[in-house]
Scaffold this active site. Sequence first.
Site, PDB file in Angstrom:
ATOM      1  N   TYR A   1       0.837  -1.137  -0.037  1.00  0.00           N
ATOM      2  CA  TYR A   1       0.167   0.085   0.266  1.00  0.00           C
ATOM      3  C   TYR A   1       0.995   1.568   0.011  1.00  0.00           C
ATOM      4  O   TYR A   1       0.160   2.376  -0.745  1.00  0.00           O
ATOM      5  CB  TYR A   1      -1.081  -0.159   1.355  1.00  0.00           C
ATOM      6  CG  TYR A   1      -2.273  -0.713   0.881  1.00  0.00           C
ATOM      7  CD1 TYR A   1      -2.837  -0.113   0.544  1.00  0.00           C
ATOM      8  CD2 TYR A   1      -2.385  -1.803   1.175  1.00  0.00           C
ATOM      9  CE1 TYR A   1      -4.547  -0.600  -0.507  1.00  0.00           C
ATOM     10  CE2 TYR A   1      -3.529  -2.544   1.184  1.00  0.00           C
ATOM     11  CZ  TYR A   1      -5.040  -2.082   0.808  1.00  0.00           C
ATOM     12  OH  TYR A   1      -5.481  -3.150  -0.165  1.00  0.00           O
TER      13      TYR A   1
ATOM     14  N   HIS B   1     -14.713   2.891  -0.982  1.00  0.00           N
ATOM     15  CA  HIS B   1     -13.699   2.361  -0.280  1.00  0.00           C
ATOM     16  C   HIS B   1     -12.614   2.923   0.419  1.00  0.00           C
ATOM     17  O   HIS B   1     -11.642   2.113   0.615  1.00  0.00           O
ATOM     18  CB  HIS B   1     -13.208   1.301  -1.470  1.00  0.00           C
ATOM     19  CG  HIS B   1     -14.318   0.175  -1.873  1.00  0.00           C
ATOM     20  ND1 HIS B   1     -14.476  -0.205  -2.874  1.00  0.00           N
ATOM     21  CD2 HIS B   1     -15.553  -0.255  -1.458  1.00  0.00           C
ATOM     22  CE1 HIS B   1     -15.077  -0.961  -2.661  1.00  0.00           C
ATOM     23  NE2 HIS B   1     -15.737  -1.507  -2.790  1.00  0.00           N
TER      24      HIS B   1
ATOM     25  N   CYS C   1      -5.588   2.924  12.694  1.00  0.00           N
ATOM     26  CA  CYS C   1      -4.550   2.356  13.190  1.00  0.00           C
ATOM     27  C   CYS C   1      -5.973   0.510  13.243  1.00  0.00           C
ATOM     28  O   CYS C   1      -7.043   1.119  13.039  1.00  0.00           O
ATOM     29  CB  CYS C   1      -4.614   2.549  15.231  1.00  0.00           C
ATOM     30  SG  CYS C   1      -5.892   2.565  15.608  1.00  0.00           S
TER      31      CYS C   1
ATOM     32  N   ALA D   1     -13.341   5.076 -21.239  1.00  0.00           N
ATOM     33  CA  ALA D   1     -14.050   6.690 -19.960  1.00  0.00           C
ATOM     34  C   ALA D   1     -13.107   7.891 -20.478  1.00  0.00           C
ATOM     35  O   ALA D   1     -13.392   9.075 -20.698  1.00  0.00           O
ATOM     36  CB  ALA D   1     -13.505   6.175 -18.553  1.00  0.00           C
TER      37      ALA D   1
HETATM   38  C1  BJW Z   1     -11.946   1.008 -18.018  1.00  0.00           C
HETATM   39  C2  BJW Z   1     -10.343   0.979 -18.763  1.00  0.00           C
HETATM   40  C3  BJW Z   1     -11.166   2.692 -19.426  1.00  0.00           C
HETATM   41  C4  BJW Z   1     -10.147  -0.398 -18.030  1.00  0.00           C
HETATM   42  N1  BJW Z   1     -11.762   3.000 -19.444  1.00  0.00           N
HETATM   43  N2  BJW Z   1     -12.941   1.000 -17.975  1.00  0.00           N
HETATM   44  C5  BJW Z   1     -22.643 -10.700  -2.919  1.00  0.00           C
HETATM   45  C6  BJW Z   1     -21.974 -11.425  -3.487  1.00  0.00           C
HETATM   46  C7  BJW Z   1     -21.152 -12.300  -3.777  1.00  0.00           C
HETATM   47  C8  BJW Z   1     -20.004 -11.443  -2.965  1.00  0.00           C
HETATM   48  C9  BJW Z   1     -20.248 -10.049  -2.058  1.00  0.00           C
HETATM   49  C10 BJW Z   1     -21.750  -9.923  -1.811  1.00  0.00           C
HETATM   50  N3  BJW Z   1     -21.483  -9.154  -0.556  1.00  0.00           N
HETATM   51  C11 BJW Z   1     -20.011  -9.030  -0.191  1.00  0.00           C
HETATM   52  C12 BJW Z   1     -19.751 -10.310  -0.798  1.00  0.00           C
HETATM   53  C13 BJW Z   1     -18.535 -10.070  -0.376  1.00  0.00           C
HETATM   54  C14 BJW Z   1     -16.745  -9.238  -0.943  1.00  0.00           C
HETATM   55  C15 BJW Z   1     -17.208  -9.192  -3.019  1.00  0.00           C
HETATM   56  O1  BJW Z   1     -17.937  -8.531  -3.555  1.00  0.00           O
HETATM   57  N4  BJW Z   1     -16.177 -10.376  -3.212  1.00  0.00           N
HETATM   58  C16 BJW Z   1     -16.917 -10.668  -4.704  1.00  0.00           C
HETATM   59  C17 BJW Z   1     -14.742 -10.531  -4.655  1.00  0.00           C
HETATM   60  C18 BJW Z   1     -17.418 -12.005  -4.665  1.00  0.00           C
HETATM   61  N5  BJW Z   1     -17.337  -7.955  -0.522  1.00  0.00           N
HETATM   62  C19 BJW Z   1     -16.871  -7.768   0.439  1.00  0.00           C
HETATM   63  O2  BJW Z   1     -16.286  -8.001   1.132  1.00  0.00           O
HETATM   64  C20 BJW Z   1     -17.346  -6.017   0.681  1.00  0.00           C
HETATM   65  N6  BJW Z   1     -17.646  -5.848   2.125  1.00  0.00           N
HETATM   66  C21 BJW Z   1     -18.925  -5.895   2.123  1.00  0.00           C
HETATM   67  O3  BJW Z   1     -19.547  -7.166   1.769  1.00  0.00           O
HETATM   68  O4  BJW Z   1     -19.417  -6.002   3.533  1.00  0.00           O
HETATM   69  C22 BJW Z   1     -20.689  -6.767   4.538  1.00  0.00           C
HETATM   70  C23 BJW Z   1     -19.773  -8.642   4.660  1.00  0.00           C
HETATM   71  C24 BJW Z   1     -18.891  -7.864   5.735  1.00  0.00           C
HETATM   72  C25 BJW Z   1     -18.738  -9.615   6.642  1.00  0.00           C
HETATM   73  C26 BJW Z   1     -19.108 -10.218   5.822  1.00  0.00           C
HETATM   74  C27 BJW Z   1     -19.696 -11.108   4.488  1.00  0.00           C
HETATM   75  C28 BJW Z   1     -20.264  -9.276   4.348  1.00  0.00           C
HETATM   76  C29 BJW Z   1     -16.077  -4.877   0.437  1.00  0.00           C
HETATM   77  C30 BJW Z   1     -15.686  -4.956  -0.406  1.00  0.00           C
HETATM   78  C31 BJW Z   1     -14.374  -3.919  -0.655  1.00  0.00           C
HETATM   79  C32 BJW Z   1     -13.150  -4.086  -1.598  1.00  0.00           C
HETATM   80  N7  BJW Z   1     -11.996  -3.419  -1.428  1.00  0.00           N
HETATM   81  C33 BJW Z   1     -11.263  -3.515  -2.766  1.00  0.00           C
HETATM   82  C34 BJW Z   1      -9.895  -2.605  -1.866  1.00  0.00           C
HETATM   83  C35 BJW Z   1      -9.752  -1.759  -1.659  1.00  0.00           C
HETATM   84  C36 BJW Z   1      -8.642  -0.933  -1.348  1.00  0.00           C
HETATM   85  C37 BJW Z   1      -7.522  -0.861  -1.941  1.00  0.00           C
HETATM   86  O5  BJW Z   1      -7.862  -0.844  -3.189  1.00  0.00           O
HETATM   87  O6  BJW Z   1      -6.452  -1.651  -2.123  1.00  0.00           O
HETATM   88  O7  BJW Z   1     -12.071  -2.682  -3.911  1.00  0.00           O
HETATM   89  S1  BJW Z   1     -10.977  -4.728  -3.655  1.00  0.00           S
HETATM   90  C38 BJW Z   1     -11.087  -3.348  -5.484  1.00  0.00           C
HETATM   91  O8  BJW Z   1     -12.678  -4.306  -6.034  1.00  0.00           O
HETATM   92  C39 BJW Z   1     -10.823  -2.344  -4.973  1.00  0.00           C
HETATM   93  C40 BJW Z   1     -11.987  -1.879  -6.324  1.00  0.00           C
HETATM   94  O9  BJW Z   1     -12.666  -0.705  -5.474  1.00  0.00           O
HETATM   95  C41 BJW Z   1     -13.329  -3.028  -5.923  1.00  0.00           C
HETATM   96  C42 BJW Z   1     -13.405  -3.287  -7.274  1.00  0.00           C
HETATM   97  O10 BJW Z   1     -12.393  -3.123  -8.304  1.00  0.00           O
HETATM   98  P1  BJW Z   1     -13.352  -2.519  -9.821  1.00  0.00           P
HETATM   99  O11 BJW Z   1     -12.848  -0.841  -9.703  1.00  0.00           O
HETATM  100  O12 BJW Z   1     -14.953  -2.697 -10.813  1.00  0.00           O
HETATM  101  O13 BJW Z   1     -11.966  -3.083 -10.446  1.00  0.00           O
HETATM  102  P2  BJW Z   1     -11.495  -4.090 -11.644  1.00  0.00           P
HETATM  103  O14 BJW Z   1      -9.837  -3.868 -12.108  1.00  0.00           O
HETATM  104  O15 BJW Z   1     -12.536  -4.976 -10.986  1.00  0.00           O
HETATM  105  O16 BJW Z   1     -12.397  -3.285 -12.499  1.00  0.00           O
HETATM  106  C43 BJW Z   1     -12.025  -2.574 -13.808  1.00  0.00           C
HETATM  107  C44 BJW Z   1     -12.056  -2.523 -14.819  1.00  0.00           C
HETATM  108  O17 BJW Z   1     -12.327  -1.537 -15.423  1.00  0.00           O
HETATM  109  C45 BJW Z   1     -12.506  -3.350 -16.382  1.00  0.00           C
HETATM  110  O18 BJW Z   1     -14.109  -3.443 -16.323  1.00  0.00           O
HETATM  111  C46 BJW Z   1     -11.808  -2.526 -17.064  1.00  0.00           C
HETATM  112  O19 BJW Z   1     -12.521  -3.855 -18.653  1.00  0.00           O
HETATM  113  C47 BJW Z   1     -12.411  -1.631 -16.881  1.00  0.00           C
HETATM  114  N8  BJW Z   1     -11.635  -0.483 -17.777  1.00  0.00           N
HETATM  115  N9  BJW Z   1      -9.339   0.727 -18.382  1.00  0.00           N
HETATM  116  C48 BJW Z   1     -13.136   2.499 -19.003  1.00  0.00           C
HETATM  117  N10 BJW Z   1      -9.468   3.345 -19.957  1.00  0.00           N
END
Ligand code: BJW
Length: 251
Positions: free
Chosen positions: A66, A118, A126, A231
């Site tokens: 990070y 996020h 902490c 985008a």
């Molecule tokens: C372009 C481009 C260009 C490229 N123009 N586009 C329901 C169903 C299933 C699972 C769950 C559910 N509810 C909860 C869950 C569990 C989990 C989850 O979702 N898991 C799935 C992966 C299966 N969720 C959680 O745990 C969340 N918490 C929660 O639900 O709490 C309640 C709970 C608590 C306890 C138990 C159970 C429930 C928390 C989620 C936190 C996500 N954190 C991260 C890290 C943040 C810190 C860091 O940056 O390191 O957030 S993970 C990562 O993914 C980050 C992002 O914000 C997030 C989303 O990713 P994003 O932004 O979509 O990026 P990519 O890389 O996936 O996609 C990029 C896209 O851009 C691509 O499509 C490209 O094509 C496109 N692209 N160039 C436009 N120029």
Amino acid sequence: MIPQNLAKRLREAHKIVVMTGAGVSAESGVPTFRDAQTGLWAKYDPTELASPEAFARQPKLVWDWYKWRYGLVTAVSPNPAHYALAEMAHLVPHFTLITQNIDNLHQIAGSEGVIELHGNIRRTKCSDKGHIFPGWPDDTAVQPPLCAVCGSPMRPDVVWFGESLPRHELEAATAATLQADVFFSVGTSSQVYPAAALTVEAIKKGATVIEINPHPTPLTPHVTFSLAAPAGEVLPQLVAEVWERAAVAIA
Ligand code: BJW
């Protein structure tokens, strides 16, 4: 070229919500999570480092990763997509910007009131009591450093898998989504919940849902318009064609 029926719908819209993901910062040079990666991203799976379990297992690795990313995002600048969204806020009656990104680039581009689902990598906290600090502490012999207030290990102020999203932000994002007549999903793979559930809600309630992403996502078949391009190209074009040219035509 923006479809004419989309342009008309946007000009008539009262409440527009935009949710962004990592793809919106890709053209600034910030790697996304799930696209093929090089460097440290290729060596470590980012989705595996972003968890409390990873931090408990390998606190120094997660801290260093990070800190390296903090250096990366503070060295880059917003791109035309960020600036177009900052401009869009001034062109529509009600505008809400929700981001999953932690890089602060929307704010640097001039967007105000950004709902950060996020967290933000420019803050640390902490791991025990959640005491929050602006910025990153100076290097100490112990890595990660310990909280000056309670002595627990420090971590970035971001939301990891399995952690709850900040309540106020999630409530505000949900409320805005439920009232939106137009909802944009920009640069997100729509795989991470509950953020992706906002797009699902917008689809279910019958809003005009526009996805901007060069690649399809699980929600692409369900959106109203899919604009399959970067985008940084689509958003400035959209602002120019939908609002700026319309304003010139009226004047
Ligand atoms: C372009 C481009 C260009 C490229 N123009 N586009 C329901 C169903 C299933 C699972 C769950 C559910 N509810 C909860 C869950 C569990 C989990 C989850 O979702 N898991 C799935 C992966 C299966 N969720 C959680 O745990 C969340 N918490 C929660 O639900 O709490 C309640 C709970 C608590 C306890 C138990 C159970 C429930 C928390 C989620 C936190 C996500 N954190 C991260 C890290 C943040 C810190 C860091 O940056 O390191 O957030 S993970 C990562 O993914 C980050 C992002 O914000 C997030 C989303 O990713 P994003 O932004 O979509 O990026 P990519 O890389 O996936 O996609 C990029 C896209 O851009 C691509 O499509 C490209 O094509 C496109 N692209 N160039 C436009 N120029």
